[in-house]
Motif scaffolding. Structure first.
Motif, PDB file in Angstrom:
ATOM      1  N   ILE A  70       0.867  -1.186   0.000  1.00 28.70           N
ATOM      2  CA  ILE A  70       0.000   0.000   0.000  1.00 28.70           C
ATOM      3  C   ILE A  70       0.901   1.231   0.000  1.00 28.70           C
ATOM      4  N   ARG A  71       0.737   2.061  -1.023  1.00 33.08           N
ATOM      5  CA  ARG A  71       1.635   3.203  -1.227  1.00 33.08           C
ATOM      6  C   ARG A  71       0.951   4.558  -1.046  1.00 33.08           C
ATOM      7  N   ASN A  72      -0.363   4.589  -1.133  1.00 33.16           N
ATOM      8  CA  ASN A  72      -1.086   5.857  -1.071  1.00 33.16           C
ATOM      9  C   ASN A  72      -1.012   6.416   0.355  1.00 33.16           C
ATOM     10  N   GLU A  73      -0.318   7.546   0.507  1.00 39.28           N
ATOM     11  CA  GLU A  73      -0.087   8.110   1.837  1.00 39.28           C
ATOM     12  C   GLU A  73      -1.388   8.523   2.515  1.00 39.28           C
ATOM     13  N   LYS A  74      -2.363   8.988   1.723  1.00 40.17           N
ATOM     14  CA  LYS A  74      -3.642   9.412   2.326  1.00 40.17           C
ATOM     15  C   LYS A  74      -4.400   8.214   2.898  1.00 40.17           C
ATOM     16  N   VAL A  75      -4.303   7.071   2.219  1.00 41.71           N
ATOM     17  CA  VAL A  75      -4.934   5.843   2.718  1.00 41.71           C
ATOM     18  C   VAL A  75      -4.249   5.398   4.015  1.00 41.71           C
ATOM     19  N   LEU A  76      -2.937   5.383   4.007  1.00 42.24           N
ATOM     20  CA  LEU A  76      -2.180   4.955   5.191  1.00 42.24           C
ATOM     21  C   LEU A  76      -2.448   5.884   6.375  1.00 42.24           C
ATOM     22  N   GLU A  77      -2.524   7.164   6.090  1.00 39.55           N
ATOM     23  CA  GLU A  77      -2.778   8.136   7.155  1.00 39.55           C
ATOM     24  C   GLU A  77      -4.166   7.928   7.762  1.00 39.55           C
ATOM     25  N   ALA A  78      -5.163   7.675   6.928  1.00 41.50           N
ATOM     26  CA  ALA A  78      -6.530   7.447   7.427  1.00 41.50           C
ATOM     27  C   ALA A  78      -6.594   6.191   8.284  1.00 41.50           C
ATOM     28  N   ILE A  79      -5.958   5.112   7.837  1.00 43.28           N
ATOM     29  CA  ILE A  79      -5.970   3.866   8.615  1.00 43.28           C
ATOM     30  C   ILE A  79      -5.207   4.062   9.929  1.00 43.28           C
ATOM     31  N   GLY A  80      -4.209   4.928   9.885  1.00 47.71           N
ATOM     32  CA  GLY A  80      -3.476   5.254  11.108  1.00 47.71           C
ATOM     33  C   GLY A  80      -4.282   6.063  12.112  1.00 47.71           C
ATOM     34  N   LYS A  81      -5.376   6.658  11.665  1.00 47.93           N
ATOM     35  CA  LYS A  81      -6.195   7.505  12.556  1.00 47.93           C
ATOM     36  C   LYS A  81      -7.471   6.828  13.047  1.00 47.93           C
ATOM     37  N   VAL A  82      -8.092   5.980  12.218  1.00 48.26           N
ATOM     38  CA  VAL A  82      -9.400   5.410  12.588  1.00 48.26           C
ATOM     39  C   VAL A  82      -9.209   4.332  13.658  1.00 48.26           C
ATOM     40  N   PRO A  83      -9.888   4.467  14.813  1.00 52.40           N
ATOM     41  CA  PRO A  83      -9.708   3.528  15.934  1.00 52.40           C
ATOM     42  C   PRO A  83     -10.441   2.202  15.699  1.00 52.40           C
ATOM     43  N   ARG A  84      -9.809   1.297  14.963  1.00 57.22           N
ATOM     44  CA  ARG A  84     -10.482   0.055  14.535  1.00 57.22           C
ATOM     45  C   ARG A  84     -10.977  -0.771  15.724  1.00 57.22           C
ATOM     46  N   HIS A  85     -10.293  -0.675  16.870  1.00 55.83           N
ATOM     47  CA  HIS A  85     -10.705  -1.495  18.022  1.00 55.83           C
ATOM     48  C   HIS A  85     -12.134  -1.177  18.468  1.00 55.83           C
TER      49      HIS A  85
END
Length: 217
Positions: free
Chosen positions: A25-40
């Protein structure tokens, strides 16, 4: 936003994002969003310790919360831009919708299981995400709100629903897994003209099936 998102959770998300980079996964905006959303917060309590593993887990009503790689892969294919109008077919836990909202999309999400629809409609705003949620048959989409810049289907369809294709803007993209219940191919469909569509395949995945009708449980 009043919820429990500890430094430990944040560290586990960072590790998850690092793993997604390794998987391509290379799209920085995608990675940033997944890094923020509290999946737990989207998981049944018994699975909270597994929330940041790259795996799918049950969420009730016979559905699953998708594997983070799958969420990231589909979202990367869509190439979401800020303020784009996005239709999500299959709200499920609401996790994918939250990722899209985090990226600045205007999200319209439809769920056929009333139990999940009612749960997500209350839950997402409580943690700061407010997509427009609808109860209905995903095969039909939301024709009254079309056209959409992007359409994302989060369940495996036996074929590409014509009604959804016609709800794309010209130049718009739909990402949809297509195949039988055991395995699907990820398709990227682009509407290049009124009656002209292109399609590309992007490898094999396994999703729960996209079912017709609604469930009023």
């Amino acid at each position: 936003m009043n919820y429990n998102d500890t430094p430990r959770h944040q560290g586990l998300r960072k590790r998850l994002v690092d793993g997604l980079k390794i998987k391509g996964i290379r799209n920085e905006k995608v990675l940033e969003a997944i890094g923020k959303v509290p999946r737990h917060l989207f998981m049944e309590s018994g699975f909270i310790n597994f929330a940041y593993k790259d795996q799918a887990f049950p969420i009730g009503a016979g559905q699953t919360i998708s594997q983070p790689f799958t969420v990231a892969f589909q979202t990367q294919l869509l190439n979401i831009q800020k303020n784009e109008k996005v239709l999500e077919v299959g709200t499920g836990s609401g996790y994918q919708a939250a990722v899209l909202v985090e990226m600045g999309a205007k999200v319209f999400t439809i769920e056929r299981q009333r139990e999940l629809y009612l749960k997500v409609q209350k839950f997402l705003p409580s943690i700061g995400y407010s997509p427009a949620c609808f109860f209905g048959d995903g095969y039909k989409g939301l024709p009254n709100l079309a056209p959409f810049d992007k359409i994302l289907v989060t369940a495996g369809a036996p074929s590409i629903p014509q009604e959804l294709k016609l709800q794309l803007k010209i130049g718009g993209t739909m990402v949809i897994p297509v195949g039988d219940k055991n395995r699907q191919e990820m398709y990227e469909i682009v509407r290049v003209a009124e009656n002209d569509f292109t399609s590309k395949k992007h490898g094999g995945f396994v999703f729960v099936p996209l079912l017709k009708g609604t469930v009023n449980n």
